[in-house]
Design an enzyme around this catalytic site. Sequence first.
Site, PDB file in Angstrom:
ATOM      1  N   GLY A 267       0.872  -1.177   0.000  1.00  0.00           N
ATOM      2  CA  GLY A 267       0.000   0.000   0.000  1.00  0.00           C
ATOM      3  C   GLY A 267       0.903   1.218   0.000  1.00  0.00           C
ATOM      4  O   GLY A 267       1.439   1.604   1.045  1.00  0.00           O
TER       5      GLY A 267
ATOM      6  N   MET B  52       0.687   7.693   2.670  1.00  0.00           N
ATOM      7  CA  MET B  52       1.500   7.370   3.856  1.00  0.00           C
ATOM      8  C   MET B  52       2.498   6.246   3.588  1.00  0.00           C
ATOM      9  O   MET B  52       3.627   6.268   4.104  1.00  0.00           O
ATOM     10  CB  MET B  52       0.572   6.996   5.021  1.00  0.00           C
ATOM     11  CG  MET B  52       1.235   6.981   6.363  1.00  0.00           C
ATOM     12  SD  MET B  52       2.010   8.563   6.788  1.00  0.00           S
ATOM     13  CE  MET B  52       0.599   9.518   7.280  1.00  0.00           C
TER      14      MET B  52
ATOM     15  N   ALA C 294       0.309  12.963   5.160  1.00  0.00           N
ATOM     16  CA  ALA C 294       0.750  12.733   3.780  1.00  0.00           C
ATOM     17  C   ALA C 294      -0.439  12.953   2.858  1.00  0.00           C
ATOM     18  O   ALA C 294      -1.583  12.781   3.272  1.00  0.00           O
ATOM     19  CB  ALA C 294       1.254  11.304   3.621  1.00  0.00           C
TER      20      ALA C 294
ATOM     21  N   LYS D 206      -5.814   7.010  18.882  1.00  0.00           N
ATOM     22  CA  LYS D 206      -5.742   7.606  17.537  1.00  0.00           C
ATOM     23  C   LYS D 206      -7.124   7.570  16.885  1.00  0.00           C
ATOM     24  O   LYS D 206      -7.491   8.478  16.128  1.00  0.00           O
ATOM     25  CB  LYS D 206      -4.697   6.882  16.682  1.00  0.00           C
ATOM     26  CG  LYS D 206      -4.571   7.432  15.241  1.00  0.00           C
ATOM     27  CD  LYS D 206      -3.937   8.815  15.159  1.00  0.00           C
ATOM     28  CE  LYS D 206      -4.155   9.568  13.862  1.00  0.00           C
ATOM     29  NZ  LYS D 206      -3.343   9.206  12.734  1.00  0.00           N
TER      30      LYS D 206
ATOM     31  N   ASN E  64      -9.209  10.514  14.733  1.00  0.00           N
ATOM     32  CA  ASN E  64      -9.876  10.343  13.435  1.00  0.00           C
ATOM     33  C   ASN E  64     -11.398  10.456  13.557  1.00  0.00           C
ATOM     34  O   ASN E  64     -12.041  11.029  12.677  1.00  0.00           O
ATOM     35  CB  ASN E  64      -9.516   8.979  12.840  1.00  0.00           C
ATOM     36  CG  ASN E  64      -8.021   8.812  12.641  1.00  0.00           C
ATOM     37  OD1 ASN E  64      -7.423   7.868  13.135  1.00  0.00           O
ATOM     38  ND2 ASN E  64      -7.403   9.746  11.948  1.00  0.00           N
TER      39      ASN E  64
ATOM     40  N   SER F 149      -7.120  12.644   5.970  1.00  0.00           N
ATOM     41  CA  SER F 149      -7.165  11.744   4.812  1.00  0.00           C
ATOM     42  C   SER F 149      -8.610  11.458   4.377  1.00  0.00           C
ATOM     43  O   SER F 149      -8.869  11.248   3.198  1.00  0.00           O
ATOM     44  CB  SER F 149      -6.414  10.440   5.111  1.00  0.00           C
ATOM     45  OG  SER F 149      -6.936   9.819   6.263  1.00  0.00           O
TER      46      SER F 149
ATOM     47  N   GLU G 273     -13.053   5.633   5.314  1.00  0.00           N
ATOM     48  CA  GLU G 273     -12.774   4.620   6.348  1.00  0.00           C
ATOM     49  C   GLU G 273     -13.721   4.755   7.554  1.00  0.00           C
ATOM     50  O   GLU G 273     -13.427   4.231   8.623  1.00  0.00           O
ATOM     51  CB  GLU G 273     -11.320   4.776   6.822  1.00  0.00           C
ATOM     52  CG  GLU G 273     -10.271   4.470   5.780  1.00  0.00           C
ATOM     53  CD  GLU G 273      -8.857   4.654   6.321  1.00  0.00           C
ATOM     54  OE1 GLU G 273      -8.467   5.807   6.605  1.00  0.00           O
ATOM     55  OE2 GLU G 273      -8.144   3.653   6.453  1.00  0.00           O
TER      56      GLU G 273
HETATM   57  P1  NAD Z   1      -4.124   6.514   0.184  1.00  0.00           P
HETATM   58  O1  NAD Z   1      -5.545   6.583  -0.220  1.00  0.00           O
HETATM   59  O2  NAD Z   1      -3.225   7.611  -0.262  1.00  0.00           O
HETATM   60  O3  NAD Z   1      -3.495   5.131  -0.328  1.00  0.00           O
HETATM   61  C1  NAD Z   1      -4.118   3.906   0.030  1.00  0.00           C
HETATM   62  C2  NAD Z   1      -4.298   3.072  -1.223  1.00  0.00           C
HETATM   63  O4  NAD Z   1      -5.255   3.682  -2.097  1.00  0.00           O
HETATM   64  C3  NAD Z   1      -3.024   2.917  -2.046  1.00  0.00           C
HETATM   65  O5  NAD Z   1      -3.020   1.610  -2.551  1.00  0.00           O
HETATM   66  C4  NAD Z   1      -3.176   3.937  -3.161  1.00  0.00           C
HETATM   67  O6  NAD Z   1      -2.466   3.601  -4.322  1.00  0.00           O
HETATM   68  C5  NAD Z   1      -4.683   3.875  -3.394  1.00  0.00           C
HETATM   69  N1  NAD Z   1      -5.212   5.115  -3.955  1.00  0.00           N
HETATM   70  C6  NAD Z   1      -4.900   6.396  -3.590  1.00  0.00           C
HETATM   71  N2  NAD Z   1      -5.601   7.277  -4.313  1.00  0.00           N
HETATM   72  C7  NAD Z   1      -6.369   6.543  -5.162  1.00  0.00           C
HETATM   73  C8  NAD Z   1      -7.302   6.880  -6.172  1.00  0.00           C
HETATM   74  N3  NAD Z   1      -7.593   8.159  -6.436  1.00  0.00           N
HETATM   75  N4  NAD Z   1      -7.885   5.875  -6.846  1.00  0.00           N
HETATM   76  C9  NAD Z   1      -7.600   4.579  -6.581  1.00  0.00           C
HETATM   77  N5  NAD Z   1      -6.723   4.191  -5.619  1.00  0.00           N
HETATM   78  C10 NAD Z   1      -6.121   5.179  -4.931  1.00  0.00           C
HETATM   79  O7  NAD Z   1      -4.113   6.326   1.761  1.00  0.00           O
HETATM   80  P2  NAD Z   1      -3.150   6.973   2.866  1.00  0.00           P
HETATM   81  O8  NAD Z   1      -3.526   8.373   3.097  1.00  0.00           O
HETATM   82  O9  NAD Z   1      -1.760   6.613   2.538  1.00  0.00           O
HETATM   83  O10 NAD Z   1      -3.628   6.158   4.132  1.00  0.00           O
HETATM   84  C11 NAD Z   1      -3.149   4.860   4.455  1.00  0.00           C
HETATM   85  C12 NAD Z   1      -3.525   4.620   5.896  1.00  0.00           C
HETATM   86  O11 NAD Z   1      -2.818   5.576   6.703  1.00  0.00           O
HETATM   87  C13 NAD Z   1      -5.011   4.835   6.189  1.00  0.00           C
HETATM   88  O12 NAD Z   1      -5.453   3.956   7.183  1.00  0.00           O
HETATM   89  C14 NAD Z   1      -5.050   6.275   6.684  1.00  0.00           C
HETATM   90  O13 NAD Z   1      -6.172   6.562   7.492  1.00  0.00           O
HETATM   91  C15 NAD Z   1      -3.759   6.317   7.475  1.00  0.00           C
HETATM   92  N6  NAD Z   1      -3.246   7.659   7.753  1.00  0.00           N
HETATM   93  C16 NAD Z   1      -3.185   8.587   6.745  1.00  0.00           C
HETATM   94  C17 NAD Z   1      -2.718   9.852   7.046  1.00  0.00           C
HETATM   95  C18 NAD Z   1      -2.590  10.913   5.976  1.00  0.00           C
HETATM   96  O14 NAD Z   1      -2.295  12.081   6.312  1.00  0.00           O
HETATM   97  N7  NAD Z   1      -2.742  10.583   4.690  1.00  0.00           N
HETATM   98  C19 NAD Z   1      -2.325  10.174   8.358  1.00  0.00           C
HETATM   99  C20 NAD Z   1      -2.341   9.179   9.314  1.00  0.00           C
HETATM  100  C21 NAD Z   1      -2.809   7.926   8.999  1.00  0.00           C
HETATM  101  C1  AOT Z   2      -3.948  13.361  11.505  1.00  0.00           C
HETATM  102  N1  AOT Z   2      -4.512  12.889  10.345  1.00  0.00           N
HETATM  103  O1  AOT Z   2      -4.732  10.700  10.853  1.00  0.00           O
HETATM  104  C2  AOT Z   2      -2.640  13.056  11.802  1.00  0.00           C
HETATM  105  O2  AOT Z   2      -5.396  12.344   7.954  1.00  0.00           O
HETATM  106  O3  AOT Z   2      -6.058  10.361   8.550  1.00  0.00           O
HETATM  107  C3  AOT Z   2      -5.486  11.420   8.764  1.00  0.00           C
HETATM  108  C4  AOT Z   2      -4.871  11.619  10.094  1.00  0.00           C
HETATM  109  C5  AOT Z   2      -2.097  13.535  12.976  1.00  0.00           C
HETATM  110  C6  AOT Z   2      -2.849  14.358  13.806  1.00  0.00           C
HETATM  111  C7  AOT Z   2      -4.164  14.684  13.470  1.00  0.00           C
HETATM  112  C8  AOT Z   2      -4.691  14.194  12.300  1.00  0.00           C
END
Ligand code: NAD
Ligand code: AOT
Length: 312
Positions: free
Chosen positions: A7, A11, A131, A189, A193, A260, A273
């Site tokens: 994945g 992130m 991210a 966490k 969220n 996200s 999610e």
């Molecule tokens: P993401 O959506 O960027 O990526 C997850 C998957 O979805 C990957 O396989 C990616 O290739 C695919 N994807 C992304 N955009 C797409 C689209 N437009 N069409 C089809 N597929 C697509 O997810 P993420 O933000 O990396 O999150 C991964 C995990 O980390 C989640 O559980 C999220 O809640 C968590 N998280 C994210 C953040 C953040 O700031 N992004 C912060 C903390 C935790």
């Molecule tokens: C976040 N954001 O977890 C990270 O975007 O899914 C997300 C996420 C750190 C602190 C507050 C929010």
Amino acid sequence: MKVAVAGVGAMGTRFALKLKQAGNNVTVVDGWQERVASLKKDGLRANLDGQEVTVKVPAYGQWEVPRDHHFDLVLFFTKSMQLEQMVRDMLPAFDDDTLALCLMNGIGHEKTLEKYLPKERVFLGNTMWTAQMTRPDHVLLEDDGTCELSNVEPGEPQRSQAKELVKVFKAAGLKPRLLDDPRYSVFRKGCVNGTLNTLCTLFECNLTEYSKTSHAHEMVVKIVKEFAAVGAKEGVNLDVAEVVDHVEASYDVIGAHYPSMYQDLVKNNRRTEIDYMNGYVSTHGKKYGVATPYCDLLTAEVHTKEDLQGAQ
Ligand code: NAD
Ligand code: AOT
């Protein structure tokens, strides 16, 4: 360490990049065809703290996971609803000593991993890094962050392995912390969220904008109390006041962040999610006879927004 990141959206790219830059042997796997094509062609491309970086790594589609590589660690960073399929697809890449780590948002992922892997090899935690995918071939990595992790099953060798993971992540600048109780951390966490992701998505705002609204604190407290009530039924006893402070502390640290879930539903019209956040509290509250009116309504509202928009 030989690491497969399973994945590599926003992130997964942050962790893969940082681990690779620190000298680890990193392979990436993803399920989005367009993303895999760009990873194969150009590698991991990101704006990392203001600098454009490109890092070449071996990349595979989820449909072609290599069977002949040995990985010390598989780090899962899909969206919650994609995790089970990714675990199944990654199984050929697991040897008897390969560890699985999940730092994704959402409650209950260890159960998914334990369906396919021995509990002693499952590691769990979360991350406060942020991210954002700007394009299928590019990720924006700004803000400061941390992560935390632990072995799920107490005892050795898994405790020493958790310490080793912390060492590797520390050397990569990912600011890890070793946890005693990973489920406490996941619920804590989950409160971040279940408040900020959900409310910023419904109200289409960032953390700072939300924090300035008149009912911001009241809603955070009400939601955290529901997570705490359900957590207590599962042996996770949250300190509500501390968790509310933890949620609200992010207003100052990453106020410009759009969570996200906002990126998914508002920007990219993707399903969210929510069922692993407020939805987890809502369904498990019903199971335990605990009233969770805020989480019930928020879950329904996010699904309603998904339906109205025809989110995919
Ligand atoms: P993401 O959506 O960027 O990526 C997850 C998957 O979805 C990957 O396989 C990616 O290739 C695919 N994807 C992304 N955009 C797409 C689209 N437009 N069409 C089809 N597929 C697509 O997810 P993420 O933000 O990396 O999150 C991964 C995990 O980390 C989640 O559980 C999220 O809640 C968590 N998280 C994210 C953040 C953040 O700031 N992004 C912060 C903390 C935790
Ligand atoms: C976040 N954001 O977890 C990270 O975007 O899914 C997300 C996420 C750190 C602190 C507050 C929010």
